[in-house]
Motif scaffolding. Structure first.
Motif, mmCIF file in Angstrom:
data_model
loop_
_atom_site.group_PDB
_atom_site.id
_atom_site.type_symbol
_atom_site.label_atom_id
_atom_site.label_comp_id
_atom_site.label_asym_id
_atom_site.label_seq_id
_atom_site.Cartn_x
_atom_site.Cartn_y
_atom_site.Cartn_z
ATOM 1 N N GLY A 1 32.323 -158.826 -37.959
ATOM 2 C CA GLY A 1 32.748 -159.511 -36.756
ATOM 3 C C GLY A 1 33.901 -158.812 -36.074
ATOM 4 N N ARG A 2 34.932 -159.570 -35.743
ATOM 5 C CA ARG A 2 36.042 -159.016 -34.975
ATOM 6 C C ARG A 2 36.929 -158.091 -35.780
ATOM 7 N N THR A 3 36.743 -158.017 -37.083
ATOM 8 C CA THR A 3 37.584 -157.130 -37.896
ATOM 9 C C THR A 3 37.067 -155.703 -37.922
ATOM 10 N N PHE A 4 35.914 -155.433 -37.302
ATOM 11 C CA PHE A 4 35.356 -154.078 -37.301
ATOM 12 C C PHE A 4 36.369 -153.066 -36.791
ATOM 13 N N SER A 5 37.166 -153.455 -35.810
ATOM 14 C CA SER A 5 38.126 -152.530 -35.215
ATOM 15 C C SER A 5 39.227 -152.119 -36.183
ATOM 16 N N ASN A 6 39.323 -152.787 -37.322
ATOM 17 C CA ASN A 6 40.314 -152.430 -38.335
ATOM 18 C C ASN A 6 39.816 -151.388 -39.328
ATOM 19 N N TYR A 7 38.571 -150.965 -39.159
ATOM 20 C CA TYR A 7 37.967 -150.031 -40.093
ATOM 21 C C TYR A 7 37.837 -148.639 -39.487
ATOM 22 N N ALA A 8 38.359 -147.652 -40.193
ATOM 23 C CA ALA A 8 38.012 -146.276 -39.875
ATOM 24 C C ALA A 8 36.562 -146.055 -40.282
ATOM 25 N N MET A 9 35.857 -145.241 -39.504
ATOM 26 C CA MET A 9 34.439 -145.023 -39.760
ATOM 27 C C MET A 9 34.174 -143.550 -39.988
ATOM 28 N N GLY A 10 33.309 -143.279 -40.934
ATOM 29 C CA GLY A 10 32.966 -141.895 -41.224
ATOM 30 C C GLY A 10 31.466 -141.694 -41.321
ATOM 31 N N TRP A 11 31.059 -140.465 -41.070
ATOM 32 C CA TRP A 11 29.677 -140.041 -41.322
ATOM 33 C C TRP A 11 29.702 -138.951 -42.394
ATOM 34 N N PHE A 12 28.843 -139.112 -43.365
ATOM 35 C CA PHE A 12 28.661 -138.136 -44.424
ATOM 36 C C PHE A 12 27.181 -137.785 -44.478
ATOM 37 N N ARG A 13 26.859 -136.678 -45.131
ATOM 38 C CA ARG A 13 25.459 -136.326 -45.293
ATOM 39 C C ARG A 13 25.226 -135.703 -46.655
ATOM 40 N N GLN A 14 24.007 -135.818 -47.122
ATOM 41 C CA GLN A 14 23.623 -135.212 -48.393
ATOM 42 C C GLN A 14 22.363 -134.395 -48.178
ATOM 43 N N PRO A 15 22.510 -133.069 -48.097
ATOM 44 C CA PRO A 15 21.337 -132.200 -47.954
ATOM 45 C C PRO A 15 20.503 -132.222 -49.233
ATOM 46 N N GLY B 1 32.016 -128.940 -32.360
ATOM 47 C CA GLY B 1 31.470 -128.415 -31.113
ATOM 48 C C GLY B 1 30.026 -128.801 -30.867
ATOM 49 N N ARG B 2 29.350 -129.330 -31.897
ATOM 50 C CA ARG B 2 27.948 -129.737 -31.755
ATOM 51 C C ARG B 2 27.768 -131.242 -31.907
ATOM 52 N N PHE B 3 28.582 -131.853 -32.754
ATOM 53 C CA PHE B 3 28.472 -133.286 -33.038
ATOM 54 C C PHE B 3 29.659 -134.022 -32.411
ATOM 55 N N THR B 4 29.413 -135.267 -32.004
ATOM 56 C CA THR B 4 30.476 -136.109 -31.455
ATOM 57 C C THR B 4 30.384 -137.498 -32.058
ATOM 58 N N ILE B 5 31.481 -137.947 -32.641
ATOM 59 C CA ILE B 5 31.542 -139.305 -33.175
ATOM 60 C C ILE B 5 32.255 -140.189 -32.157
ATOM 61 N N SER B 6 31.758 -141.425 -32.028
ATOM 62 C CA SER B 6 32.391 -142.382 -31.122
ATOM 63 C C SER B 6 32.154 -143.778 -31.669
ATOM 64 N N ARG B 7 32.881 -144.745 -31.118
ATOM 65 C CA ARG B 7 32.700 -146.117 -31.579
ATOM 66 C C ARG B 7 32.787 -147.062 -30.398
ATOM 67 N N ASP B 8 32.077 -148.167 -30.523
ATOM 68 C CA ASP B 8 32.125 -149.245 -29.539
ATOM 69 C C ASP B 8 32.457 -150.509 -30.319
ATOM 70 N N ASN B 9 33.714 -150.887 -30.302
ATOM 71 C CA ASN B 9 34.136 -152.040 -31.109
ATOM 72 C C ASN B 9 33.541 -153.351 -30.594
ATOM 73 N N ALA B 10 33.214 -153.406 -29.319
ATOM 74 C CA ALA B 10 32.594 -154.616 -28.786
ATOM 75 C C ALA B 10 31.201 -154.830 -29.370
#
Length: 128
Positions: free
Chosen positions: A28-42, A68-77
């Motif tokens: 819910g509204r606490t999402f904005s309190n979380y740092a977010m990451g993307w990881f991958r496993q080849p 330069g190729r990937f962009t991370i973004s977030r929409d807290n709404a």
């Protein structure tokens, strides 16, 4: 609590683009309190850091291999984090996971064990 669900993976030719989404269905509204990451496993390799965005949204971080190729973004709404992937290469083939960490920062953003919550993963396959 956080419940993360990734989507947007698939098969794409080298040079193409994909946008991954990761929606939190529980915090819910606490999402904005979380740092977010993307990881991958080849295939056959260990999980690796790809990108992270601070819980404030003001700072982003990338692995050298995707800078330069990937962009991370977030929409807290929308309780959602995105990973826009352009100029994809066969070596980007992996299962991609999003993760959430409550107000983590600095070096913990780059480390998998800094995150308490993980999605189920989405497969990205880049053909040559």
């Amino acid at each position: 609590q956080v419940q993360l669900v990734e989507s947007g993976g698939g098969l794409v030719q080298a040079g193409g683009s994909l946008r991954l989404s990761c929606a939190d269905h529980a915090s819910g509204r606490t999402f904005s309190n979380y740092a977010m990451g993307w990881f991958r496993q080849p295939p056959g390799k260990e999980r690796e850091f790809v990108a992270a965005i601070s819980w404030s949204g003001g700072n982003t971080y990338y692995a050298d291999s995707v800078k330069g190729r990937f962009t991370i973004s977030r929409d807290n709404a929308k309780n959602t984090v995105y990973l826009q992937m352009n100029s994809l290469k066969p070596e980007d083939t992996a299962v991609y996971y999003c993760a959430a960490g409550f107000r983590i920062r600095d070096v913990r953003l780059f480390q998998g064990d800094g995150y308490a919550y993980w999605g189920q993963g989405t497969q990205v396959t880049v053909s040559s």
